[in-house]
Write an enzyme that holds these catalytic residues in place. Structure first.
Site, PDB file in Angstrom:
ATOM      1  N   GLU A  51       0.830  -1.201   0.000  1.00 27.66           N
ATOM      2  CA  GLU A  51       0.000   0.000   0.000  1.00 27.66           C
ATOM      3  C   GLU A  51       0.865   1.252   0.000  1.00 27.66           C
ATOM      4  O   GLU A  51       1.972   1.259   0.558  1.00 27.66           O
ATOM      5  CB  GLU A  51      -0.944   0.044   1.208  1.00 27.66           C
ATOM      6  CG  GLU A  51      -2.189  -0.801   1.066  1.00 27.66           C
ATOM      7  CD  GLU A  51      -2.181  -1.988   1.992  1.00 27.66           C
ATOM      8  OE1 GLU A  51      -3.105  -2.817   1.885  1.00 27.66           O
ATOM      9  OE2 GLU A  51      -1.250  -2.111   2.807  1.00 27.66           O
ATOM     10  N   THR A  52       0.337   2.290  -0.612  1.00 30.31           N
ATOM     11  CA  THR A  52       0.889   3.642  -0.565  1.00 30.31           C
ATOM     12  C   THR A  52      -0.232   4.565  -0.137  1.00 30.31           C
ATOM     13  O   THR A  52      -1.362   4.447  -0.624  1.00 30.31           O
ATOM     14  CB  THR A  52       1.431   4.067  -1.941  1.00 30.31           C
ATOM     15  OG1 THR A  52       2.508   3.192  -2.315  1.00 30.31           O
ATOM     16  CG2 THR A  52       1.932   5.502  -1.922  1.00 30.31           C
TER      17      THR A  52
END
Length: 232
Positions: free
Chosen positions: A46-47
């Site tokens: 995830e970002t």
């Protein structure tokens, strides 16, 4: 234009090992239409793109992307971003994500700082829960043996009396063959078992949860800063 991305590891153990890498991006630097491309290029599970709060603000907004899709909620990005905001001198009490308003708290324990978020169990994906007989079975699990059409959480008790489990998470449908530490899955398994848990996931990441019968689950963990990664 070059983009500087802060890289954190979320849900480390007490000495700062393991943890799930997270990219943290100032949302003002990336247009919404370009955020999926940035998350894909970074390649982390995830970002998070976060609106930087002004000093004294108690809340802000964030959007979370896997390499393939935007998520309404995820645990390790909200824990990591909340910790990072405190480090930069702008701690918050809540974090607005598409799923709802995540509650944030900061604590101090003998082995270091802990960041805690509270989320609704129904914000998390409907993970397919696979309980196996032993920790060895968890460690032997082959991601290729699970489908690419869902999220598969494989787990076993290490000590049921203390609420301790060992787990792994496979999510090829999100572009994440194996996730090192998954706060949303911790929320789901805590709700499923209706009890507080101490979770070791992946290679050795550590998450702690607290269950409430009103549908809220707290997820707590440690975070370390691995510096800046530049995208050109």
């Amino acid at each position: 234009m070059a983009l500087d991305v802060t890289v954190l590891r979320v849900f480390t153990n007490a000495v700062g090992d393991y943890g799930n890498p997270l990219g943290v991006v100032d949302a003002s630097l990336v247009m919404p239409v370009d955020r999926q491309r940035v998350a894909t290029e970074l390649g982390y599970s995830e970002t998070i793109f976060i609106d930087l709060p002004e000093s004294g603000d108690s809340t802000t907004t964030a959007h979370i992307f896997t390499p393939m899709v935007e998520l309404p909620f995820a645990g390790h990005p909200t824990v990591g971003a909340s910790w990072w905001l405190k480090q930069r001198g702008t701690p918050v009490k809540t974090l607005q994500v598409p799923a709802g308003l995540v509650q944030v708290a900061y604590g101090q324990e003998p082995d270091g700082d802990v960041t805690e978020i509270s989320a609704r169990a129904d914000w998390a994906p409907d993970f397919a829960m696979h309980q196996v007989d032993s920790v060895d079975d968890v460690l032997r699990a082959d991601p290729d043996g699970y489908g690419d059409d869902g999220d598969y959480y494989v787990w076993a008790w290490t000590d049921e009396s203390t609420g301790s489990i060992r787990s792994r998470l496979f999510a090829s449908n999100l572009g994440v063959p194996e996730d090192e530490a998954t706060g949303a899955a911790a929320v789901r398994i805590t709700e499923h078992l209706s009890r507080d848990l101490s979770i070791t996931q992946g290679k050795g990441s550590e998450l702690r949860t607290s269950w409430s019968p009103d549908g809220w689950v707290k997820v707590a963990g440690r975070v370390v800063d691995d510096g800046i990664r530049r995208l050109n």
